[in-house]
Design a protein around this motif. Structure first.
Motif, mmCIF file in Angstrom:
data_model
loop_
_atom_site.group_PDB
_atom_site.id
_atom_site.type_symbol
_atom_site.label_atom_id
_atom_site.label_comp_id
_atom_site.label_asym_id
_atom_site.label_seq_id
_atom_site.Cartn_x
_atom_site.Cartn_y
_atom_site.Cartn_z
ATOM 1 N N LYS A 126 0.750 -1.292 0.221
ATOM 2 C CA LYS A 126 -0.234 0.025 0.011
ATOM 3 C C LYS A 126 0.912 1.244 0.141
ATOM 4 N N LYS A 129 2.534 1.734 -3.361
ATOM 5 C CA LYS A 129 1.393 2.155 -4.321
ATOM 6 C C LYS A 129 1.020 3.613 -4.112
ATOM 7 N N ALA A 130 1.351 4.076 -3.051
ATOM 8 C CA ALA A 130 1.290 5.607 -2.642
ATOM 9 C C ALA A 130 2.347 6.293 -3.349
ATOM 10 N N SER A 133 1.702 6.454 -7.044
ATOM 11 C CA SER A 133 0.609 7.585 -7.342
ATOM 12 C C SER A 133 1.140 8.869 -7.300
ATOM 13 N N LYS A 136 3.595 9.670 -9.951
ATOM 14 C CA LYS A 136 2.850 10.137 -11.384
ATOM 15 C C LYS A 136 2.232 11.087 -11.674
ATOM 16 N N GLN A 137 1.579 11.417 -10.458
ATOM 17 C CA GLN A 137 0.892 12.922 -10.364
ATOM 18 C C GLN A 137 1.929 13.919 -10.567
ATOM 19 N N TRP A 183 4.431 -0.222 -10.813
ATOM 20 C CA TRP A 183 4.388 1.182 -11.593
ATOM 21 C C TRP A 183 3.218 1.157 -12.595
ATOM 22 N N GLU A 186 -0.732 1.377 -11.118
ATOM 23 C CA GLU A 186 -1.253 2.532 -10.552
ATOM 24 C C GLU A 186 -1.616 3.730 -11.721
#
Length: 186
Positions: A126, A129-130, A133, A136-137, A183, A186
């Motif tokens: 988790k 994944k954060a 994320s 990518k943002q 990668w 997400e």
């Protein structure tokens, strides 16, 4: 099953490892686990319990344990009580079959065998994944994200400043593998 059937089942399955505490309680001691079996005062319910880990070791992963209760543990459950994380199962004696009882004991033993490892892995996934994320943002690539993590390790933001170069390389390899694995999810 009747209470007598339960005792006969436990005696047959566990032999000399079974200790009859009293007419309502049994204990199985092995090098791998300690299983407790308790009948209610009216002998209408049976409960199995296996301590898994100290509550202090498990509390960080409480969300993962509750999610596992919802999705993965079937009729067994994780529970916190008396400063410990437990595998718990309970059932009406009247509707109990030896197959269901055996399966519940097996699943409880499996939760003990896994310990907190699965919850830790779910927690770590988790967190990775954060990171993916957020990267990518920001428009970062996988390579840029790895460079940021490497800088965090070098500056002591992550990891141990006193870690050897070999340990740091091992950690960065683990990060690389996890980031590559997650990668594109997400």
């Amino acid at each position: 099953m009747t209470p007598e059937d339960i005792q006969a089942f436990l005696t047959n399955r566990f032999g000399t490892n079974l200790k009859i505490v009293d007419g309502d309680s049994y204990q199985v001691e092995t090098p791998e686990y300690r299983l407790l079996i308790i009948l209610s005062a009216q002998q209408s319910w049976v409960r199995t319990l296996i301590p898994i880990a100290p509550a202090a070791d498990a509390i960080t992963f409480i969300e993962e344990f509750l999610a596992a209760n919802f999705d993965d543990t079937l009729e067994t459950r994780y529970a916190l009580q008396q400063g410990a994380l437990w595998a718990v199962w309970q059932h009406s004696v009247a509707g109990l079959t030896s197959e269901d009882f055996s399966t519940a004991i097996d699943r409880s033993i499996e939760l003990k065998r896994v310990g907190i490892d699965r919850a830790f892995q779910d927690f770590a996934t988790k967190q990775v994944k954060a990171i993916v994320s957020i990267a990518k943002q920001r428009g970062d690539t996988l390579e840029q994200t790895m460079q940021t993590l490497d800088r965090f390790y070098a500056e002591g933001v992550m990891g141990d400043l006193g870690a050897t170069e070999d340990i740091r390389k091992e950690m960065m390899t683990a990060w690389q593998q996890q980031l590559e694995r997650l990668w594109n999810q997400e």
